[in-house]
Design a protein around this motif. Structure first.
Motif, PDB file in Angstrom:
ATOM      1  N   LEU A  59       0.830  -1.202   0.000  1.00  0.00           N
ATOM      2  CA  LEU A  59       0.000   0.000   0.000  1.00  0.00           C
ATOM      3  C   LEU A  59       0.865   1.253   0.000  1.00  0.00           C
ATOM      4  CD1 LEU A  59      -2.611   1.588   0.164  1.00  0.00           C
ATOM      5  CD2 LEU A  59      -2.661   1.157   2.649  1.00  0.00           C
ATOM      6  N   ASP A  60       1.900   1.272   0.837  1.00  0.00           N
ATOM      7  CA  ASP A  60       2.772   2.446   0.898  1.00  0.00           C
ATOM      8  C   ASP A  60       3.469   2.686  -0.431  1.00  0.00           C
ATOM      9  OD1 ASP A  60       4.216   4.477   2.792  1.00  0.00           O
ATOM     10  OD2 ASP A  60       5.810   3.486   1.650  1.00  0.00           O
ATOM     11  N   VAL A  61       3.925   1.612  -1.077  1.00  0.00           N
ATOM     12  CA  VAL A  61       4.568   1.754  -2.393  1.00  0.00           C
ATOM     13  C   VAL A  61       3.574   2.305  -3.407  1.00  0.00           C
ATOM     14  CG1 VAL A  61       5.634   0.487  -4.300  1.00  0.00           C
ATOM     15  CG2 VAL A  61       6.328   0.002  -1.954  1.00  0.00           C
ATOM     16  N   ALA A  62       2.325   1.831  -3.348  1.00  0.00           N
ATOM     17  CA  ALA A  62       1.295   2.342  -4.254  1.00  0.00           C
ATOM     18  C   ALA A  62       1.022   3.823  -4.016  1.00  0.00           C
ATOM     19  CB  ALA A  62       0.004   1.538  -4.084  1.00  0.00           C
ATOM     20  N   LEU A  63       1.279   4.275  -2.790  1.00  0.00           N
ATOM     21  CA  LEU A  63       1.092   5.692  -2.452  1.00  0.00           C
ATOM     22  C   LEU A  63       2.342   6.526  -2.741  1.00  0.00           C
ATOM     23  CD1 LEU A  63      -0.816   5.222   0.928  1.00  0.00           C
ATOM     24  CD2 LEU A  63      -1.768   6.137  -1.207  1.00  0.00           C
ATOM     25  N   GLY A  64       3.304   5.917  -3.446  1.00  0.00           N
ATOM     26  CA  GLY A  64       4.510   6.634  -3.832  1.00  0.00           C
ATOM     27  C   GLY A  64       5.631   6.563  -2.825  1.00  0.00           C
ATOM     28  N   GLY A  65       5.485   5.715  -1.793  1.00  0.00           N
ATOM     29  CA  GLY A  65       6.506   5.599  -0.771  1.00  0.00           C
ATOM     30  C   GLY A  65       7.521   4.521  -1.062  1.00  0.00           C
ATOM     31  N   GLY A 112       8.146   8.595   2.536  1.00  0.00           N
ATOM     32  CA  GLY A 112       7.997   9.512   1.423  1.00  0.00           C
ATOM     33  C   GLY A 112       6.706   9.337   0.653  1.00  0.00           C
ATOM     34  N   ALA A 113       5.757   8.571   1.208  1.00  0.00           N
ATOM     35  CA  ALA A 113       4.461   8.360   0.556  1.00  0.00           C
ATOM     36  C   ALA A 113       3.625   9.635   0.600  1.00  0.00           C
ATOM     37  CB  ALA A 113       3.719   7.211   1.229  1.00  0.00           C
ATOM     38  N   SER A 114       2.524   9.637  -0.143  1.00  0.00           N
ATOM     39  CA  SER A 114       1.674  10.829  -0.200  1.00  0.00           C
ATOM     40  C   SER A 114       0.873  11.031   1.080  1.00  0.00           C
ATOM     41  CB  SER A 114       0.717  10.720  -1.398  1.00  0.00           C
ATOM     42  OG  SER A 114      -0.097   9.556  -1.288  1.00  0.00           O
ATOM     43  N   ARG A 115       0.729   9.981   1.887  1.00  0.00           N
ATOM     44  CA  ARG A 115       0.016  10.098   3.166  1.00  0.00           C
ATOM     45  C   ARG A 115       0.368   8.925   4.062  1.00  0.00           C
ATOM     46  NH1 ARG A 115      -4.056   6.283   3.203  1.00  0.00           N
ATOM     47  NH2 ARG A 115      -4.937   5.638   1.182  1.00  0.00           N
ATOM     48  N   ASP A 116       0.077   9.074   5.360  1.00  0.00           N
ATOM     49  CA  ASP A 116       0.165   7.955   6.281  1.00  0.00           C
ATOM     50  C   ASP A 116      -0.833   6.889   5.847  1.00  0.00           C
ATOM     51  OD1 ASP A 116       1.948   9.444   7.761  1.00  0.00           O
ATOM     52  OD2 ASP A 116       0.526   9.949   9.351  1.00  0.00           O
ATOM     53  N   SER A 117      -0.579   5.633   6.245  1.00  0.00           N
ATOM     54  CA  SER A 117      -1.490   4.575   5.829  1.00  0.00           C
ATOM     55  C   SER A 117      -1.530   3.451   6.853  1.00  0.00           C
ATOM     56  CB  SER A 117      -1.079   4.006   4.462  1.00  0.00           C
ATOM     57  OG  SER A 117       0.216   3.419   4.525  1.00  0.00           O
ATOM     58  N   CYS A 118      -2.480   2.564   6.652  1.00  0.00           N
ATOM     59  CA  CYS A 118      -2.643   1.364   7.478  1.00  0.00           C
ATOM     60  C   CYS A 118      -2.433   0.161   6.569  1.00  0.00           C
ATOM     61  CB  CYS A 118      -4.025   1.348   8.128  1.00  0.00           C
ATOM     62  SG  CYS A 118      -4.312  -0.079   9.197  1.00  0.00           S
TER      63      CYS A 118
END
Length: 358
Positions: A134-140, A346-352
């Motif tokens: 999920l974090d990678v998908a968010l650009g992290g 470095g993702a676009s937002r925090d995530s779970c």
């Protein structure tokens, strides 16, 4: 779960060193802050055939990799079932890091194998895995993931340094949690120790007997990775493409190679700590197999001086902190709470992050 604020979870960690599977059954309780107990923990060595397959997993065909994904998940599940039977445990969830095959966040791709359904069926308990995607998908970067655990479980330390196959650090800086991979660590040290027929350099004794090659040290310090700022991570790709070729070009004795690597790690880690730690005295918690490298720990403390105390905790934290933290990340996932910080990855937002197999 015993109550609304007490959770029992198992964390599974298969790290970059490739020596085995860490299993830690942990109890978490949330009062004014999160508290934890590592109830039982052990490392299960990989069978030789499985270890070989895992080490070569990035070379497999798509079909072969899919089969290994299933088989590794099933093997982990069997180990969890045996572990729980041995210690009479019934965790609410089993939380698995998996074995990283590919990690190229710049391409939006990361792959950890150990199929969740296979693990779930063989273990007999709910499973959470795939914490990175999920974090990678968010650009992290999808890594490191330990900082959420550092933040909530070890708040008394200004920073946490993990010395596994790769060294990574996590710390508070100007009100936000920062974390990133700093340098290689045991991956290269063990590569050199193997030339002397040893699995590792026990307590760093070989490195202590060696002499630093200043030219090689300069080459290591000049690697482009160290100029990058912000979220960054090291993987197999960098090891095979940059560090190992440079190491293999050297004609020094094993002792001198190890001494030079230790000098390199000391310089890079100390530089990061001195730049980002608060100006007053602080404590740096050290975990992972490298915490037993007494020579390195001594060199790092000497480099940091009295400003920062390098703390090696008890064995359970040294060896099972990552498994503990993955158990905790799973608990946060069950509660639908943030377990991955954008300030770290470095993702676009925090995530779970994580996929739940109930």
């Amino acid at each position: 779960m015993k109550s609304s604020d007490t959770y029992e979870a198992i964390g599974l960690m298969s790290g970059t060193s490739g020596d085995g599977l860490d299993i830690a059954h942990c109890c978490f309780q949330q009062n004014d802050k999160w508290e934890f107990t590592i109830v039982e923990a052990e490392t299960v060595a990989f069978p030789a055939a499985l270890a070989k397959k895992l080490s070569q997993s990035h070379l497999l065909s798509g079909e072969q990799l899919s089969l290994l994904d299933v088989d590794f998940g099933a093997w982990m599940g069997k180990q969890v079932k045996a572990f729980c039977h041995k210690h009479q445990l019934r965790p609410a969830v089993v939380c698995s890091h998996g074995h990283t095959v590919f990690h190229q966040p710049s391409l939006g791709m990361t792959k950890q194998i150990g199929l969740g359904w296979s693990l779930r069926e063989k273990a007999g308990f709910p499973v959470i895995n795939d914490f990175r995607s999920l974090d990678v998908a968010l650009g992290g970067q999808g890594a490191p993931l330990a900082p959420a655990g550092d933040h909530f479980l070890f708040p008394d330390y200004e920073g946490c340094l993990n010395l596994g196959g790769i060294s990574n650090i996590s710390m508070m800086h100007q009100g936000q949690r920062l974390a990133f991979d700093v340098s290689p660590f045991n991956l290269l040290l063990n590569e050199v120790a193997a030339k002397k027929g040893l699995p590792y350099d026990d307590q760093g004794n070989l490195a202590a007997a060696g002499k630093v090659n200043t030219a090689f040290l300069a080459q290591l310090n000049a690697i482009d990775f160290y100029t990058h700022q912000g979220a960054k991570s090291l993987g197999r790709e960098e090891m095979e493409g940059i560090f190992l070729p440079l190491l293999k070009q050297q004609n020094d004795t094993e002792e001198d190679l190890l001494a030079t690597l230790v000098a390199h790690y000391t310089e890079q880690i100390a530089k990061v700590v001195q730049q980002l730690f608060p100006p007053h005295k602080g404590k740096l918690l050290v975990s992972g197999g490298g915490a037993y490298n007494a020579f390195f720990i001594g060199q790092l403390q000497k480099r940091l001086g009295n400003h920062i105390e390098v703390v090696v905790p008890d064995r359970s934290i040294v060896e099972f902190k990552e498994a503990l933290i993955f158990a905790f990340l799973g608990v946060l996932k069950l509660n639908n709470e943030v377990n991955t910080f954008a300030s770290v990855t470095g993702a676009s937002r925090d995530s779970c992050g994580g996929v739940h197999y109930p």
